[in-house]
Write an enzyme that holds these catalytic residues in place. Structure first.
Site, PDB file in Angstrom:
ATOM      1  N   LYS A 120       0.830  -1.210   0.000  1.00 26.72           N
ATOM      2  CA  LYS A 120       0.000   0.000   0.000  1.00 26.72           C
ATOM      3  C   LYS A 120       0.860   1.255   0.000  1.00 26.72           C
ATOM      4  O   LYS A 120       0.608   2.219  -0.751  1.00 26.72           O
ATOM      5  CB  LYS A 120      -0.924  -0.003   1.222  1.00 26.72           C
ATOM      6  CG  LYS A 120      -1.694   1.283   1.441  1.00 26.72           C
ATOM      7  CD  LYS A 120      -2.619   1.602   0.273  1.00 26.72           C
ATOM      8  CE  LYS A 120      -3.426   2.861   0.560  1.00 26.72           C
ATOM      9  NZ  LYS A 120      -4.314   3.212  -0.557  1.00 26.72           N
ATOM     10  N   CYS A 156      -3.908  10.056   1.010  1.00 20.12           N
ATOM     11  CA  CYS A 156      -3.057   8.920   0.634  1.00 20.12           C
ATOM     12  C   CYS A 156      -1.700   9.373   0.115  1.00 20.12           C
ATOM     13  O   CYS A 156      -0.688   9.216   0.784  1.00 20.12           O
ATOM     14  CB  CYS A 156      -3.766   8.064  -0.418  1.00 20.12           C
ATOM     15  SG  CYS A 156      -5.192   7.179   0.217  1.00 20.12           S
TER      16      CYS A 156
END
Length: 410
Positions: free
Chosen positions: A208, A262
């Site tokens: 991720k 993010c």
């Protein structure tokens, strides 16, 4: 099924799983969020989400509560912000684990979806083991089973397309042990059309962070190139368009910086975990943060060139056509300008009904696009919302224009 955290990921995930037939309890610390969801409403803007939540609550498959229930699966989808020193704060994940621990029963599975530094899933396992000595909790790297399963499965969706991508995208599922991963696959395979790829928890956590760091590094190249182009007196948009005609070149588009929870945050998790080795990733973060400061200085220069003139700042969100302002460079730039030039600042943001709290008392105004074009001597494109893309050269005639997104070149 319990989803802890009803934010930009938790609520869409809960609604999608309910639509797939699961009975889902969404858990949130905010009573207002819980009341909104139980009434069939949404507190965030996302395509198709309002319909999904309404249908799920009307069917009884989705409910919300401030209390964690007993469930077969627990999904943790809470924030993981940065501290002032750019180090990850996993206190919300730890709090979720402590809330789950007293309710968990043998056979249950706990899945962390929150973007987290490597080792966070093991920390969740440690908390549950400490609070529940009556349970055998699996240990990372062991082949031994346990009374419960723990896994990490990062979200990898695009705001504005979250509902669709929750179903269509491949998922990386990392277990504390291989058996834990397979237990989590049983959940995701029930609603995910993409592939469910299994690995261990540490690899999944790293994947991720790598995905978003890759994007950040590539955007940093484009942003640095735009500054270089300014120094050289060439049009960066022409340079990129022509360079991309090379079969092995694909330069991304620059902007006023990088935003969102993010890409603007996750690379720091890798830097924090390996500070000496993550040199390029750290530099990319610094380049992208600098671009917002550089953009602000350019706008201040335009204001100085037109004494008393007003500037229209188009957009506050961190990307086009959403209402998400988290880590938005456009918002950062607008706020900083408003603090010293507030009476000269007009903001156009079609996804806001009022300016965020930080603008109070500055004199800055939220106005319509038509009003801004009539009143401003300077126009700055910070976000290329679809609502702005109809602008023609005639609409901007006689004005100083600074297009940070290349919108007017497209």
């Amino acid at each position: 099924m319990a989803v802890v955290g009803l934010g930009y990921i938790g609520l869409p995930t809960a609604a999608v799983m309910a639509s797939a037939g699961w009975n889902v309890c969404g858990v949130d610390v905010s009573e207002k969020v819980v009341e909104t969801v139980n009434a069939g409403g949404v507190h965030i803007e996302e395509r198709d989400l309002d319909r999904l939540v309404r249908e799920a609550t009307e069917s009884g498959r989705l409910t919300a509560s401030t209390e964690v229930p007993t469930a077969h699966f627990y999904m943790i989808a809470v924030p993981t912000p940065l501290t002032g020193e750019n180090t990850p704060d996993i206190s919300y994940v730890e709090a979720a684990a402590r809330a789950i621990a007293p309710r968990i029963l043998p056979g249950a599975c706990v899945i962390v979806e929150s973007t987290s530094p490597v080792g966070t899933t093991e920390r969740v396992a440690q908390i549950i083991a400490e609070m529940r000595p009556d349970l055998t909790v699996p240990v990372y790297g062991s082949q031994q089973g346990g009374d419960i399963a723990l896994a990490y499965c990062p979200e990898r969706v695009l705001p504005g397309k979250i509902v669709r991508e929750l179903v269509q995208n491949d998922r990386v599922i990392g277990g504390i042990t291989p058996a834990c991963a397979e237990r989590a696959v049983a959940l995701y395979s029930s609603f995910v059309e993409g592939d469910c790829l299994t690995t261990n928890a540490r690899v999944a956590e790293t994947v991720k962070l790598v995905e978003n760091s890759f994007r950040d590094v590539n955007i940093a190249f484009a942003n640095e190139l735009s500054v270089i182009a300014d120094d050289l007196g060439v049009d960066v948009w022409d340079v990129i368009a022509l360079a991309n005609r090379h079969p092995r070149v694909n330069v991304l588009q620059p902007g006023p910086g990088v935003g969102g929870h993010c890409i603007a945050v996750d690379p720091w998790f890798l830097v924090s975990g390996s500070p000496k080795a993550a040199r390029l990733i750290r530099t990319a973060r610094e380049v992208n943060d600098f671009k917002a400061n550089y953009t602000e200085r350019r706008v201040r220069g335009l204001l100085d060139a037109v004494p008393g003139g007003k500037v229209a700042l188009l957009g506050l969100a961190f990307k086009p056509d959403i209402d998400d302002f988290r880590e938005s460079p456009a918002l950062e730039i607008a706020l900083s300008l408003a603090k010293t030039r507030g009476q000269r600042i007009m903001v156009v943001e079609p996804f806001a009904e009022e300016l965020p709290q930080g603008f109070a008392g500055t004199g800055a105004e939220l106005v319509t696009l038509d009003h801004a074009l009539q009143s401003a001597e300077i126009v700055v494109v910070l976000v290329d919302h679809t609502a702005f893309k109809h602008l023609l050269p005639a609409d901007l005639a006689g004005k100083l224009v600074f297009d940070t997104r290349g919108m007017l070149k497209k």
